[in-house]
Design a protein around this motif. Structure first.
Motif, PDB file in Angstrom:
ATOM      1  N   VAL A   1      11.574  -3.048  -1.557  1.00 59.80           N
ATOM      2  CA  VAL A   1      11.558  -3.139  -0.097  1.00 59.80           C
ATOM      3  C   VAL A   1      10.594  -4.254   0.298  1.00 59.80           C
ATOM      4  CG1 VAL A   1      11.064  -1.904   2.050  1.00 59.80           C
ATOM      5  CG2 VAL A   1      11.971  -0.656   0.100  1.00 59.80           C
ATOM      6  N   HIS A   2      10.978  -5.037   1.297  1.00 55.78           N
ATOM      7  CA  HIS A   2      10.115  -6.115   1.774  1.00 55.78           C
ATOM      8  C   HIS A   2       9.736  -5.859   3.224  1.00 55.78           C
ATOM      9  CE1 HIS A   2      10.799  -8.995  -1.580  1.00 55.78           C
ATOM     10  NE2 HIS A   2      11.844  -8.198  -1.746  1.00 55.78           N
ATOM     11  N   ILE A   3       8.460  -6.016   3.530  1.00 58.93           N
ATOM     12  CA  ILE A   3       7.970  -5.939   4.904  1.00 58.93           C
ATOM     13  C   ILE A   3       7.714  -7.371   5.353  1.00 58.93           C
ATOM     14  CG2 ILE A   3       6.146  -5.138   6.430  1.00 58.93           C
ATOM     15  CD1 ILE A   3       5.669  -2.839   4.471  1.00 58.93           C
TER      16      ILE A   3
ATOM     17  N   LEU B   1       3.135  -4.826  -3.934  1.00 57.37           N
ATOM     18  CA  LEU B   1       2.442  -3.555  -4.132  1.00 57.37           C
ATOM     19  C   LEU B   1       3.367  -2.602  -4.849  1.00 57.37           C
ATOM     20  CD1 LEU B   1       0.949  -2.541  -0.649  1.00 57.37           C
ATOM     21  CD2 LEU B   1      -0.333  -3.005  -2.706  1.00 57.37           C
ATOM     22  N   THR B   2       2.827  -1.841  -5.773  1.00 54.38           N
ATOM     23  CA  THR B   2       3.606  -0.750  -6.343  1.00 54.38           C
ATOM     24  C   THR B   2       3.445   0.467  -5.423  1.00 54.38           C
ATOM     25  OG1 THR B   2       1.780   0.086  -7.683  1.00 54.38           O
ATOM     26  CG2 THR B   2       3.228  -1.566  -8.702  1.00 54.38           C
ATOM     27  N   VAL B   3       4.284   1.454  -5.623  1.00 52.28           N
ATOM     28  CA  VAL B   3       4.199   2.680  -4.821  1.00 52.28           C
ATOM     29  C   VAL B   3       2.828   3.327  -4.993  1.00 52.28           C
ATOM     30  CG1 VAL B   3       5.133   5.013  -4.571  1.00 52.28           C
ATOM     31  CG2 VAL B   3       6.685   3.076  -4.764  1.00 52.28           C
ATOM     32  N   SER B   4       2.316   3.361  -6.213  1.00 52.73           N
ATOM     33  CA  SER B   4       0.987   3.951  -6.463  1.00 52.73           C
ATOM     34  C   SER B   4      -0.105   3.206  -5.717  1.00 52.73           C
ATOM     35  CB  SER B   4       0.665   3.949  -7.954  1.00 52.73           C
ATOM     36  OG  SER B   4       1.545   4.769  -8.652  1.00 52.73           O
ATOM     37  N   GLU B   5      -0.051   1.888  -5.751  1.00 52.57           N
ATOM     38  CA  GLU B   5      -1.045   1.081  -5.038  1.00 52.57           C
ATOM     39  C   GLU B   5      -0.953   1.304  -3.535  1.00 52.57           C
ATOM     40  OE1 GLU B   5      -1.287  -2.666  -8.170  1.00 52.57           O
ATOM     41  OE2 GLU B   5       0.165  -2.715  -6.536  1.00 52.57           O
ATOM     42  N   ALA B   6       0.269   1.398  -3.021  1.00 52.36           N
ATOM     43  CA  ALA B   6       0.460   1.642  -1.592  1.00 52.36           C
ATOM     44  C   ALA B   6      -0.091   3.011  -1.201  1.00 52.36           C
ATOM     45  CB  ALA B   6       1.943   1.537  -1.237  1.00 52.36           C
ATOM     46  N   ASN B   7       0.197   4.023  -2.004  1.00 53.66           N
ATOM     47  CA  ASN B   7      -0.331   5.363  -1.721  1.00 53.66           C
ATOM     48  C   ASN B   7      -1.854   5.377  -1.746  1.00 53.66           C
ATOM     49  OD1 ASN B   7       1.974   6.970  -1.190  1.00 53.66           O
ATOM     50  ND2 ASN B   7       2.460   7.008  -3.366  1.00 53.66           N
TER      51      ASN B   7
ATOM     52  N   ASN C   1       5.019   4.128   4.792  1.00 55.15           N
ATOM     53  CA  ASN C   1       5.535   5.436   4.360  1.00 55.15           C
ATOM     54  C   ASN C   1       7.055   5.405   4.216  1.00 55.15           C
ATOM     55  OD1 ASN C   1       3.214   7.005   3.948  1.00 55.15           O
ATOM     56  ND2 ASN C   1       3.005   7.377   6.138  1.00 55.15           N
ATOM     57  N   ASN C   2       7.741   4.731   5.129  1.00 56.05           N
ATOM     58  CA  ASN C   2       9.201   4.611   5.020  1.00 56.05           C
ATOM     59  C   ASN C   2       9.603   3.771   3.819  1.00 56.05           C
ATOM     60  OD1 ASN C   2       9.961   6.226   7.197  1.00 56.05           O
ATOM     61  ND2 ASN C   2       9.680   4.550   8.653  1.00 56.05           N
ATOM     62  N   CYS C   3       8.839   2.733   3.516  1.00 57.22           N
ATOM     63  CA  CYS C   3       9.112   1.917   2.329  1.00 57.22           C
ATOM     64  C   CYS C   3       8.954   2.745   1.060  1.00 57.22           C
ATOM     65  CB  CYS C   3       8.172   0.718   2.283  1.00 57.22           C
ATOM     66  SG  CYS C   3       8.479  -0.510   3.557  1.00 57.22           S
ATOM     67  N   ILE C   4       7.870   3.518   0.988  1.00 64.01           N
ATOM     68  CA  ILE C   4       7.627   4.378  -0.171  1.00 64.01           C
ATOM     69  C   ILE C   4       8.755   5.390  -0.318  1.00 64.01           C
ATOM     70  CG2 ILE C   4       6.103   6.174  -1.092  1.00 64.01           C
ATOM     71  CD1 ILE C   4       3.761   4.567   0.236  1.00 64.01           C
TER      72      ILE C   4
ATOM     73  N   GLY D   1      -7.618   4.975   3.406  1.00 63.34           N
ATOM     74  CA  GLY D   1      -7.815   4.655   4.814  1.00 63.34           C
ATOM     75  C   GLY D   1      -7.682   3.189   5.179  1.00 63.34           C
ATOM     76  N   TYR D   2      -7.167   2.377   4.270  1.00 68.50           N
ATOM     77  CA  TYR D   2      -7.003   0.948   4.563  1.00 68.50           C
ATOM     78  C   TYR D   2      -5.769   0.667   5.421  1.00 68.50           C
ATOM     79  CZ  TYR D   2     -10.636  -0.057   1.162  1.00 68.50           C
ATOM     80  OH  TYR D   2     -11.830  -0.114   0.496  1.00 68.50           O
ATOM     81  N   ILE D   3      -4.818   1.572   5.420  1.00 70.17           N
ATOM     82  CA  ILE D   3      -3.583   1.399   6.190  1.00 70.17           C
ATOM     83  C   ILE D   3      -3.617   2.366   7.362  1.00 70.17           C
ATOM     84  CG2 ILE D   3      -1.059   1.438   6.137  1.00 70.17           C
ATOM     85  CD1 ILE D   3      -2.253  -0.615   4.206  1.00 70.17           C
ATOM     86  N   GLY D   4      -3.361   1.863   8.535  1.00 73.93           N
ATOM     87  CA  GLY D   4      -3.354   2.724   9.711  1.00 73.93           C
ATOM     88  C   GLY D   4      -2.495   2.133  10.804  1.00 73.93           C
ATOM     89  N   GLY D   5      -2.505   2.783  11.932  1.00 79.45           N
ATOM     90  CA  GLY D   5      -1.764   2.289  13.088  1.00 79.45           C
ATOM     91  C   GLY D   5      -0.278   2.175  12.810  1.00 79.45           C
ATOM     92  N   GLY D   6       0.304   1.086  13.287  1.00 80.54           N
ATOM     93  CA  GLY D   6       1.739   0.876  13.163  1.00 80.54           C
ATOM     94  C   GLY D   6       2.221   0.583  11.756  1.00 80.54           C
ATOM     95  N   MET D   7       1.302   0.188  10.872  1.00 80.44           N
ATOM     96  CA  MET D   7       1.708  -0.093   9.495  1.00 80.44           C
ATOM     97  C   MET D   7       1.909   1.184   8.690  1.00 80.44           C
ATOM     98  SD  MET D   7       2.401  -3.182   9.035  1.00 80.44           S
ATOM     99  CE  MET D   7       2.718  -3.042   7.298  1.00 80.44           C
ATOM    100  N   LEU D   8       1.272   2.263   9.091  1.00 79.06           N
ATOM    101  CA  LEU D   8       1.368   3.511   8.338  1.00 79.06           C
ATOM    102  C   LEU D   8       2.802   4.035   8.258  1.00 79.06           C
ATOM    103  CD1 LEU D   8      -0.227   5.507   6.693  1.00 79.06           C
ATOM    104  CD2 LEU D   8      -0.807   6.706   8.792  1.00 79.06           C
TER     105      LEU D   8
END
Length: 78
Positions: free
Chosen positions: A41-43, A5-11, A28-31, A17-24
């Motif tokens: 950065v790799h998750i 994912l690029t930063v733009s795609e992640a944002n 955000n820290n990766c961005i 609203g596709y990202i929520g809960g513990g992944m948010l």
């Protein structure tokens, strides 16, 4: 699973609203890290045995890489 994912795609995923809960906070820290100068950065799911080796030494990896908008992707979804 999304391999890269690029930063733009992640944002966009966050704002749509596709990202929520513990992944948010993770995303955000990766961005934030990318915006502060980290190149990539790799998750990864640490519950998977040898996840770091699988991410590094396989073509597609098993996690998600977050990269700068202008960076070239290693894996092409085409």
């Amino acid at each position: 699973m999304i391999s890269e994912l690029t930063v733009s795609e992640a944002n966009k995923l966050i704002s749509d609203g596709y990202i929520g809960g513990g992944m948010l906070p993770k995303l955000n820290n990766c961005i934030n890290a990318i915006e502060k100068g980290v190149s990539r950065v790799h998750i990864l799911d640490g519950r998977i045995a040898h996840c770091l080796l699988l991410e590094i030494f396989t073509n597609k990896g098993i996690g998600t890489a977050i990269l700068k908008d202008e960076d070239q992707r290693f894996y092409s979804e085409v």
